[in-house]
Structures are given as structure tokens and as C-alpha cells.
Design an enzyme around this catalytic site. Structure first.
Site, PDB file in Angstrom:
ATOM      1  N   ASP A  11     -43.224 -89.704  48.221  1.00  0.00           N
ATOM      2  CA  ASP A  11     -43.020 -89.455  49.656  1.00  0.00           C
ATOM      3  C   ASP A  11     -43.653 -90.642  50.374  1.00  0.00           C
ATOM      4  OD1 ASP A  11     -43.275 -88.736  52.310  1.00  0.00           O
ATOM      5  OD2 ASP A  11     -43.957 -86.699  51.895  1.00  0.00           O
ATOM      6  N   TYR A  89     -43.230 -90.250  59.968  1.00  0.00           N
ATOM      7  CA  TYR A  89     -44.381 -89.411  59.683  1.00  0.00           C
ATOM      8  C   TYR A  89     -44.808 -89.598  58.221  1.00  0.00           C
ATOM      9  CZ  TYR A  89     -47.728 -85.750  59.677  1.00  0.00           C
ATOM     10  OH  TYR A  89     -48.917 -85.075  59.575  1.00  0.00           O
ATOM     11  N   GLY A 102     -50.989-101.024  35.791  1.00  0.00           N
ATOM     12  CA  GLY A 102     -50.454-100.453  34.545  1.00  0.00           C
ATOM     13  C   GLY A 102     -49.213 -99.609  34.701  1.00  0.00           C
ATOM     14  N   ASN A 103     -49.363 -98.399  35.220  1.00  0.00           N
ATOM     15  CA  ASN A 103     -48.211 -97.540  35.510  1.00  0.00           C
ATOM     16  C   ASN A 103     -48.580 -96.621  36.672  1.00  0.00           C
ATOM     17  OD1 ASN A 103     -49.273 -94.931  34.475  1.00  0.00           O
ATOM     18  ND2 ASN A 103     -49.296 -96.047  32.538  1.00  0.00           N
ATOM     19  N   TYR A 230     -58.428 -82.201  45.628  1.00  0.00           N
ATOM     20  CA  TYR A 230     -57.040 -81.780  45.776  1.00  0.00           C
ATOM     21  C   TYR A 230     -56.297 -82.828  46.595  1.00  0.00           C
ATOM     22  CZ  TYR A 230     -53.316 -78.461  45.702  1.00  0.00           C
ATOM     23  OH  TYR A 230     -52.122 -77.856  45.454  1.00  0.00           O
ATOM     24  N   LYS A 233     -49.325 -81.556  46.706  1.00  0.00           N
ATOM     25  CA  LYS A 233     -48.557 -80.605  45.920  1.00  0.00           C
ATOM     26  C   LYS A 233     -47.723 -81.228  44.805  1.00  0.00           C
ATOM     27  CE  LYS A 233     -48.980 -76.233  46.189  1.00  0.00           C
ATOM     28  NZ  LYS A 233     -50.272 -76.477  45.543  1.00  0.00           N
ATOM     29  N   ASP A 234     -47.710 -82.529  44.642  1.00  0.00           N
ATOM     30  CA  ASP A 234     -47.017 -83.136  43.505  1.00  0.00           C
ATOM     31  C   ASP A 234     -45.557 -82.697  43.388  1.00  0.00           C
ATOM     32  OD1 ASP A 234     -49.582 -83.995  43.000  1.00  0.00           O
ATOM     33  OD2 ASP A 234     -49.905 -82.629  41.318  1.00  0.00           O
ATOM     34  N   ASP A 235     -44.795 -82.815  44.470  1.00  0.00           N
ATOM     35  CA  ASP A 235     -43.371 -82.454  44.426  1.00  0.00           C
ATOM     36  C   ASP A 235     -42.725 -83.088  43.182  1.00  0.00           C
ATOM     37  OD1 ASP A 235     -43.765 -81.181  46.882  1.00  0.00           O
ATOM     38  OD2 ASP A 235     -43.363 -83.023  47.990  1.00  0.00           O
TER      39      ASP A 235
HETATM   40  P1  13P Z   1     -44.944 -82.751  51.437  1.00  0.00           P
HETATM   41  O1  13P Z   1     -45.903 -82.522  50.261  1.00  0.00           O
HETATM   42  O2  13P Z   1     -43.523 -82.580  51.012  1.00  0.00           O
HETATM   43  O3  13P Z   1     -45.215 -84.074  52.086  1.00  0.00           O
HETATM   44  O4  13P Z   1     -45.208 -81.589  52.491  1.00  0.00           O
HETATM   45  C1  13P Z   1     -46.487 -81.453  53.019  1.00  0.00           C
HETATM   46  C2  13P Z   1     -46.630 -80.402  54.049  1.00  0.00           C
HETATM   47  O5  13P Z   1     -47.725 -80.217  54.558  1.00  0.00           O
HETATM   48  C3  13P Z   1     -45.478 -79.588  54.477  1.00  0.00           C
HETATM   49  O6  13P Z   1     -45.829 -78.651  55.463  1.00  0.00           O
HETATM   50 MG    MG Z   2     -44.409 -85.401  53.306  1.00  0.00          MG
HETATM   51 MG    MG Z   3     -42.386 -83.777  49.714  1.00  0.00          MG
END
Ligand code: 13P
Ligand code: MG
Ligand code: MG
Ligand code: 13P
Length: 365
Positions: A11, A89, A102-103, A230, A233-235
Site C-alpha cells: 500500500d 492518503y 536483501g529482500n 504491531y 494488518k498485512d493485507d
Molecule cells: P489498510 O491496511 O488497507 O491501509 O487499511 C487501514 C485502515 O485503517 C482502514 O480503515
Molecule cells: Mg491504506
Molecule cells: Mg490495504
């Protein structure tokens, strides 16, 4: 021919909040990868899911290759510059470190990769999910690779009769990759015991026990728990080879009609149903609902076909209506109980800080 499939996602900025990357950002990443691909990549494809952008690359350099990962990193850095120019944003949101080394592991972007010996026909699927985490794939991967109710190929196809091996990671372990290998069908109760906990135990890969070949790779990482901090969320992204001695594309898709409840949604701190959406769709209601997009390809000598959109068919409109109903139902109860994630999975620190202050004010009578 031995070919590596690599998908790396991040992102790096989006329009109107966490909704969707801009066309200009998308074009910048695409032209950057196009320019740098020569001599390194055989082919590539770029897409977005919610506010995340992903780069699928084919090459012969193997997994975790520094040049391939750096190409993706540099493309995200270039895209971030565009995001800043446009005032998007969260510009550069997932580029957590200043410099590449590295990676991309631990740097913010997520990757799923597989080095494969190409079959004479080689179909594979690329899934990208947003507003959730890699645990969102636990249930679908259990059902499609272990349950004949969802994968009749487990009964019908002699070349799948030995089942599959799951490699599962304990993402709460911060010192290194703590993994376990479990075989389906003998171990399905143990596999279920682990996979019920989407926020802790996450499928990393799946191999065929008939051929030993890998058929699934998930962007499982310890990122969200590294150093006890933390970071988001690691989409996730997922690659799955299908057909032949692997589940068919339809068998891999069937679990996504459930719209199962996953962690993520608004501020990464809620529970919502996973909605299958058309390629390059953004997010909306309550910064969600958590979403998944899917693209099917065939590959030969590393050359990709055009993608087929897995969730474009009218069947999925009906599923989307059902998932919308589930999303509305759980949102009616706001912050209460199972509508939000447990304390240690909350993506924002506000509640934790408040509880710390209140803790001092409690009295034992
Ligand atoms: P993302 O992890 O997709 O950037 O979303 C974060 C978030 O706070 C959505 O409300
Ligand atoms: Mg985002
Ligand atoms: Mg996202
Ligand atoms: P076809 O007979 O159309 O090739 O389909 C076989 C199959 O694998 C269906 O999932």
C-alpha cells in the site's frame, strides 16, 4: 522449464482514504516495472485490490531473489513519489524502512513466490485481499485441500489420493519463522486446531503428497508482530497452481461463496465477511468489507496469458449480496463483543492506552 512466479504487494497511497490507488500511481508503477524488466523478468502483470497494488513477475532467478525484490521495492518507491505529488492518503504507507536490503521481508511489502517446473499446461491463480490478514486464507485452504465436500477431486482424481502437506507458521513468534508441517488427511484435526486461530497460525504453503510439488504460496509473514510492535494488518496475496494433480480452479474458488468472517475491516480492528470482488475494485462501506480479488493465468516459458477475472461471473453478484447482508448484520452491533478483534490484535493503540489509565482507577472492594 523452471520458472519462478513472484507477487509482491504494498500500500503506497490511495485516493479518499484507504480506498484505491490513483490511475497516475498505477501508471507510474507499471511504467517503472516495464522499463526495468529487461534482462531480469520474462513477464509481469500489475493490479490492485482495495488500496493495495501488486506486481506479479515471472523470471528464472528463484525465490527471494535480491534483484527481483529490489525491482518491486524501487517501483513502490517511485509510486510513492507520485502519491506524494498527488497528495494521496498514506503515501508510502507500507514502506517501513528507508533503504532496501536483501529482500522485502520485514521491510513492509508482502510477497508470495513459487519456483515451479512448468507443466505442459500451467494454470495458476493470483488472489489479493485487502482490509484483512493472511489468516483470511486459512479456512479456504483447509476446505479446498482437505475437504471432499469442497474438493471432490480428493475423491475423484487418483493423482490427488495422497492428499497435501500444509506448512503453517506461528506468526506470534518473533525470534524467527516458527513453522510446522502437517499432512492431510491424517492430521486434519490438528490442522483444524491451528487454522481456527486466524491471527496466530497461518498457512504459508501447500505441497502435493503425490508429486512433492508446491501448489500454494501465501504472503505469510511475522511482520505484524516483529519486535512486539504491531505494524498493520498485512493485507495478503496468494498464488495457487490448479488442475491436474492439484485442486481445479473451481474447487479452489468454492469456499469464497461463504463470505467467512475475518479480521480487518475498519482500522484493521474489526471482524467482517470476506467479499469476492472484480479485479481492481476499491473499498467502501466501513473501509471494507474485507475483500478478495482473483486473477487466473496460464504460463508457458514464463510468458503470461491475459488474466481472467475469477469473480466477474454473475454467480458472484448473488454471493456479494449475501456478504453485504452479513456485513450489515455484524455492523449493527458496533463495538460489541465479536464485532471487534480481541485486545492484542487491535491495530490502534487508543483502547490499550485508555485501559491502562482506567486500570489505575480500579479498586478491589
Ligand atoms: P489498510 O491496511 O488497507 O491501509 O487499511 C487501514 C485502515 O485503517 C482502514 O480503515
Ligand atoms: Mg491504506
Ligand atoms: Mg490495504
Ligand atoms: P473439463 O472436462 O471441462 O476439462 O473439466 C475437468 C475439470 O477439471 C473440472 O474441474
Amino acid at each position: 522449464m523452471k520458472v519462478t512466479l513472484s507477487v509482491i504487494k504494498a500500500d503506497i497511497g490511495s485516493i479518499g482514504g484507504h480506498l484505491k490507488p490513483s490511475a497516475m500511481l498505477f501508471d507510474r508503477v507499471r511504467s517503472f516495472v516495464g522499463e526495468r524488466a529487461k534482462g531480469l523478468l520474462i513477464d509481469h502483470y500489475i493490479g490492485s485490490a482495495g488500496d493495495d497494488i501488486h506486481i506479479l513477475m515471472t523470471h528464472t532467478k528463484g525465490v527471494d531473489n535480491e534483484d527481483v525484490h529490489k525491482l518491486a521495492w524501487d517501483a513502490f518507491v517511485a509510486g510513492t513519489e507520485t502519491a506524494k505529488i498527488q497528495g494521496l492518503y498514506g503515501a508510502g504507507q507500507d514502506l517501513l524502512k528507508d533503504a532496501f536490503s536483501g529482500n522485502v521481508r520485514g521491510l513492509g511489502p508482502a510477497s508470495a513466490e513459487m519456483e515451479i517446473e512448468e507443466r505442459p499446461n500451467e494454470p495458476f491463480l493470483l488472489f489479493a485481499a485487502d482490509k484483512t490478514d493472511p489468516g483470511a486464507f486459512n479456512l479456504p485452504l483447509y476446505l479446498s485441500y482437505s475437504d471432499p465436500m469442497f474438493c471432490p477431486g480428493l475423491m475423484l482424481a487418483p493423482n490427488m489420493n495422497k492428499g497435501f502437506t500444509y506448512t503453517i507458521m506461528d506468526v506470534s513468534h518473533t525470534e524467527g519463522d516458527r513453522v510446522i508441517e502437517l499432512n492431510s488427511p491424517e492430521d486434519i484435526y490438528n490442522i483444524a486446531c491451528l487454522l481456527r486461530d486466524n491471527e496466530r497460525f497461518v498457512v504459508e504453503s501447500i505441497h502435493s503428497r503425490n508429486t512433492g510439488e508446491q501448489c500454494v504460496s501465501v504472503s505469510t509473514s511475522r511482520l505484524h508482530n516483529i519486535a512486539g510492535k504491531y505494524t498493520g494488518k498485512d493485507d495478503p496475496v496468494l498464488l495457487a497452481r490448479t488442475q491436474g494433480y492439484f485442486p481445479s480452479t473451481g474447487e479452489v474458488l468454492q469456499p469464497y461463496q461463504i463470505g467467512h468472517f475475518v479480521g480487518g475491516f475498519m482500522r484493521g480492528s474489526h471482524v467482517g465477511p470476506l467479499m469476492p470482488l472484480k479485479l481492481n475494485t476499491g473499498t467502501s462501506f466501513f473501509d471494507g468489507p474485507p475483500l478478495i480479488t482473483g486473477a487466473a493465468f496460464c504460463v508457458q516459458d514464463g510468458k503470461l496469458t491475459e488474466p481472467v477475472d475469477l469473480f466477474e461471473h454473475p454467480f458472484w453478484d448473488h454471493v456479494r449480496d449475501n456478504v453485504s447482508r452479513k456485513a450489515l448484520d455484524i455492523r449493527r452491533q458496533g463495538f460489541s463483543g465479536s464485532a471487534m478483534l480481541p485486545f492484542n490484535e487491535l491495530e490502534y493503540t487508543g483502547i490499550v492506552e485508555r485501559l491502562g489509565v482506567l486500570d489505575e482507577k480500579f479498586k478491589v472492594r
